[in-house]
Design a protein around this motif. Structure first.
Motif, PDB file in Angstrom:
ATOM      1  N   PRO A 280      79.093 -25.802 -95.531  1.00 48.83           N
ATOM      2  CA  PRO A 280      78.866 -24.451 -96.056  1.00 48.83           C
ATOM      3  C   PRO A 280      77.393 -24.198 -96.368  1.00 48.83           C
ATOM      4  O   PRO A 280      76.723 -25.024 -96.991  1.00 48.83           O
ATOM      5  N   GLY A 281      76.902 -23.062 -95.900  1.00 53.82           N
ATOM      6  CA  GLY A 281      75.555 -22.630 -96.237  1.00 53.82           C
ATOM      7  C   GLY A 281      74.435 -23.318 -95.492  1.00 53.82           C
ATOM      8  O   GLY A 281      73.260 -23.080 -95.795  1.00 53.82           O
ATOM      9  N   TRP A 282      74.775 -24.150 -94.477  1.00 57.15           N
ATOM     10  CA  TRP A 282      73.707 -24.877 -93.787  1.00 57.15           C
ATOM     11  C   TRP A 282      72.877 -23.930 -92.928  1.00 57.15           C
ATOM     12  O   TRP A 282      73.411 -23.147 -92.145  1.00 57.15           O
ATOM     13  N   VAL A 283      71.545 -24.000 -93.101  1.00 59.82           N
ATOM     14  CA  VAL A 283      70.594 -23.221 -92.307  1.00 59.82           C
ATOM     15  C   VAL A 283      69.395 -24.119 -92.031  1.00 59.82           C
ATOM     16  O   VAL A 283      68.855 -24.734 -92.959  1.00 59.82           O
ATOM     17  N   ASP A 284      68.975 -24.216 -90.761  1.00 60.69           N
ATOM     18  CA  ASP A 284      67.835 -25.090 -90.487  1.00 60.69           C
ATOM     19  C   ASP A 284      66.560 -24.482 -91.062  1.00 60.69           C
ATOM     20  O   ASP A 284      66.413 -23.260 -91.143  1.00 60.69           O
TER      21      ASP A 284
END
Length: 737
Positions: A494-498
């Motif tokens: 959840p919420g992973w953004v590079d």
């Protein structure tokens, strides 16, 4: 190290990924090869710096610049990977104080052994120089544990006196100058990350959390100081000048590179990741105020991370940017001491005397770009006071220091993507390349449609669009598309953004990103990469039970007899994917890691094993006879008991596959060469898997080393060079390395 005094360097795809994934922003390489060509090593350094634009490799120039037989210099003595474009190549000066011996002249003189440019394509090298003769460094003691440094500086070793009592030693070489420069580069990065810019006081400015490698390189080159000469012997000194391939931009000096409150009084202005398009011009104006005590010059340096070149290139620069500086009297000054534009280097500096009241106009030009746009970094220092100039572009809107611009801005309206074009076998259209590759598609532009039209010819983003290409293309893929995902059996983190491009796991899945590429190792602010966070990449809350499956085309081999396994091990990013078609198609069409093979969604109707050979386009047809498809694939057996003149057998060549191309006909000990004896080099004995007796088909090489395509040296990864340390541990009190 090896018993031969060389180093076994990790393969290209292993060299940087581990450190970068762990958060490293610099790579200090105190080693080099004996090849002056732009090989796959230089290509890889440039490629990774292009993909990871905040990662800066620094490489020792080498210690081959002095001819002991004549007492003169050796120009053109910089080898791989120090001749790469997107690195800082570091030469060595003499040191100072107790780190030199009687007769040495000190910091303002080049060490005579320091290797010199130019490169074969005319680029000036090294980029910069730093103290390297001599430097006290760590020196572990054999069979000792817990060695320490001496209790007092007076006990430290000197160039003429060493001690076995402590874990330090005095060495010389560009290997010593390179870590000195790497540490300095790390301080520059810290300056921006901690908000020292622009006033030189920590925390007073807006932090730049991810300064580009180009910006850090530009800071160091902009502030580098001229040296006086090179001391060839104790009695002979030769003068040098800026940009003359001895010291190039000069010796590193942080005090002349960045504004530091209480230490200097000039102003610093930087612009990072400024996008430039072909034919554009950016204008910056500077008004010189009161004089400064720390400098009387205005200095401006332009650096950009250029796309990687082709092995063996004789013009390795891909995107040509230029900078000029014009005073109010109309006199125009060009970069790097030239009287016209510099057409070969991707680092350019102008430094001119400035007096109060002078006005200078700095112009940056997009002179000749092969890609849609090119980001650059610009660093300017001088006495232009507190009123920082405003950029006045003549065509583009003002950039910011934000992350890489998105690809949503369309190219020129005169270009349209080739209608109906999709690649083979995945069925991706041009939008896929916009989402997954850099402008110009340097990584995947050679992917083609079923009728052989490349992405670089079909897509505007990849360069050409519908210009100068056929007007017809298939509208559907010949194999099942992977664009529709099956029922999810896995949850993304959840919420992973590079942290670099702002990509989410959904972006990866929507664009069918190849997670085995560097994109799979992009990580978020917590250090979790896409391969760990995203179901599409095999991560998430559960192992990915094969949302998308891929099978290499059974029995496929190239014209060298190599199958997909060879490319997976030796060319995982498919640099030579369009090479070496033996009539069965290229690796781009047949191997999963290169975007080919048979892709399908688990649970869906399985595709046929492989299209017939008549359906597979031959991008680069050759006259070689394709392997028979009436039986199972061939395999190869090394010649038993074979060894070379060094006592190495085929297993050693298996571990060093790149040496075959350069040394495959070398080192015969009376039992043949590697090209005849070892499968990895194209020799050995060819057998059939389905032969019950496992009988030998032929004892001659599968493919003669001379039978390959004539473009092989520039298309296929070149021989892995012999790697030699670039530091000289000599203790003899002379200047001869």
């Amino acid at each position: 190290g090896t018993t031969k005094g060389t180093l076994d360097v990790p393969l290209n795809d292993e060299l940087f990924v581990g450190g970068y994934t762990a958060g490293a922003k610099f790579h200090s390489a105190s080693w080099g090869s004996t090849s002056s060509d732009y090989t796959s090593y230089a290509q890889w350094f440039d490629y990774f710096a292009q993909v990871a634009d905040d990662f800066l490799p620094l490489v020792a120039a080498g210690n081959n610049g002095f001819d002991a037989s004549t007492g003169g210099t050796i120009m053109g003595s910089i080898y791989n990977p120090a001749l790469a474009k997107n690195v800082i190549t570091v030469g060595a000066t003499q040191s100072t104080g107790r780190d030199i011996f009687t007769g040495m002249k000190g910091l303002d003189y080049l060490a005579n052994f320091s290797s010199r440019g130019p490169t074969l394509d005319g680029r000036t090298k090294p980029d910069i120089v730093a103290p390297g003769a001599y430097v006290v460094s760590a020196g572990s003691r054999i069979d000792e544990i817990g060695e320490c440094e001496p209790p007092h500086p007076s006990r430290l070793p000197t160039p003429t006196e060493d001690s076995d009592d402590y874990a330090v030693a005095s060495f010389r070489g560009t290997s010593m100058a390179t870590p000195v420069t790497t540490g300095t580069a790390a301080l520059v990065r810290q300056y921006f990350v901690e908000g020292w810019y622009p006033l030189g006081i920590k925390g007073t400015g807006t932090p730049i959390p991810s300064p580009s490698a180009s910006l850090i390189k530009a800071v160091l080159l902009n502030g580098a100081q001229s040296i006086l000469g090179v001391q060839l012997t104790l009695s002979i000194v030769k003068p040098v000048s800026d940009y003359d391939n001895n010291a190039n931009f000069g010796r590193i000096n942080l005090l002349s590179s960045l504004t530091l409150d209480g230490e200097n009084d000039f102003a610093t202005e930087v612009h990072d990741r400024v996008p430039m398009v072909n034919g554009d011009e950016h204008v910056y104006t500077y008004q010189i105020g009161e004089s400064c005590e720390s400098t009387s010059d205005l200095s401006a340096t332009l650096v950009w991370t250029d796309p990687y070149g082709a092995p063996g290139c004789m013009r390795c620069l891909i995107n040509d940017l230029d900078i000029t500086m014009e005073k109010q009297d109309g006199v125009v000054v060009y970069a790097n001491g030239k009287d016209d534009f510099d057409r070969v280097n991707n680092a350019e500096r102008i430094r001119v005397p400035a007096t109060p009241g002078d006005t200078f106009t700095v112009r940056v030009y997009g002179s000749n770009l092969a890609t849609l746009f090119q980001n650059y970094a610009l660093v300017v220092t001088g006495c232009f006071g507190e009123n920082y100039p405003t950029r006045s572009p003549t065509k583009s809107s003002s950039p910011t220091t934000s992350s890489m611009p998105t690809t949503s801005s369309a190219p020129s309206p005169v270009c349209e993507d080739l209608p109906g074009w999709v690649d083979f076998p995945d069925g991706n259209d041009c939008s896929f390349y916009e989402a997954t590759d850099a402008p110009g598609c340097p990584n995947s532009g050679a992917y083609s449609s079923a009728d052989g039209i490349y992405a670089m010819d079909a897509c505007c983003y990849c360069r050409k669009g519908d210009l100068n290409v056929p007007s017809s293309a298939p509208s559907t893929s010949m194999k099942p598309s992977t664009s529709s995902a099956p029922t999810r059996i896995c949850d993304d983190l959840p919420g992973w953004v590079d942290a670099r491009y702002g990509l989410t796991c959904a972006d990866y899945e929507d664009a069918s990103v190849d997670c085995d590429s560097p994109f799979g190792y992009l990580f978020d602010e917590s250090g979790i990469n896409a391969n760990e966070a995203c179901c599409w990449c095999g991560g998430g809350s559960n192992p990915m039970e094969g949302l998308v499956q891929c099978e290499d085309t059974p029995g496929w081999m190239d014209s060298y007899g190599d199958g997909c396994a060879w490319y997976l091990e030796n060319d995982p990013f498919c640099y030579v994917g369009s090479c070496c078609d033996a009539g069965m198609g290229t690796v781009l069409e047949n191997c999963c890691q290169c975007g080919g093979g048979n892709r399908y969604i688990e649970g869906a109707e399985s595709p046929s094993i492989s299209p017939s050979l008549s359906q597979v386009p031959s991008v680069n047809p050759t006259t070689s006879v394709p392997p028979s498809t009436s039986h199972a694939p061939n395999y190869c057996v090394d010649e038993a008991d074979w060894y070379d003149a060094f006592g190495d057998n085929c297993t050693w060549y298996d571990d060093h596959p790149f040496v075959c191309e350069e040394f495959g006909d070398c080192c015969d000990a009376g039992v043949g060469t590697p090209n005849k004896a070892c499968c990895v080099c194209g020799g050995g004995s060819l057998r059939l898997i389905d032969d019950g007796n496992n009988s030998t088909v032929t004892a001659s090489p599968m493919v003669s080393p001379s039978a390959g395509p004539t473009s092989l040296p520039s298309d296929r990864p070149t021989a892995k060079p012999t790697v030699v340390p670039s530091s000289s541990p000599s203790k003899h009190p002379s200047l001869v390395p």
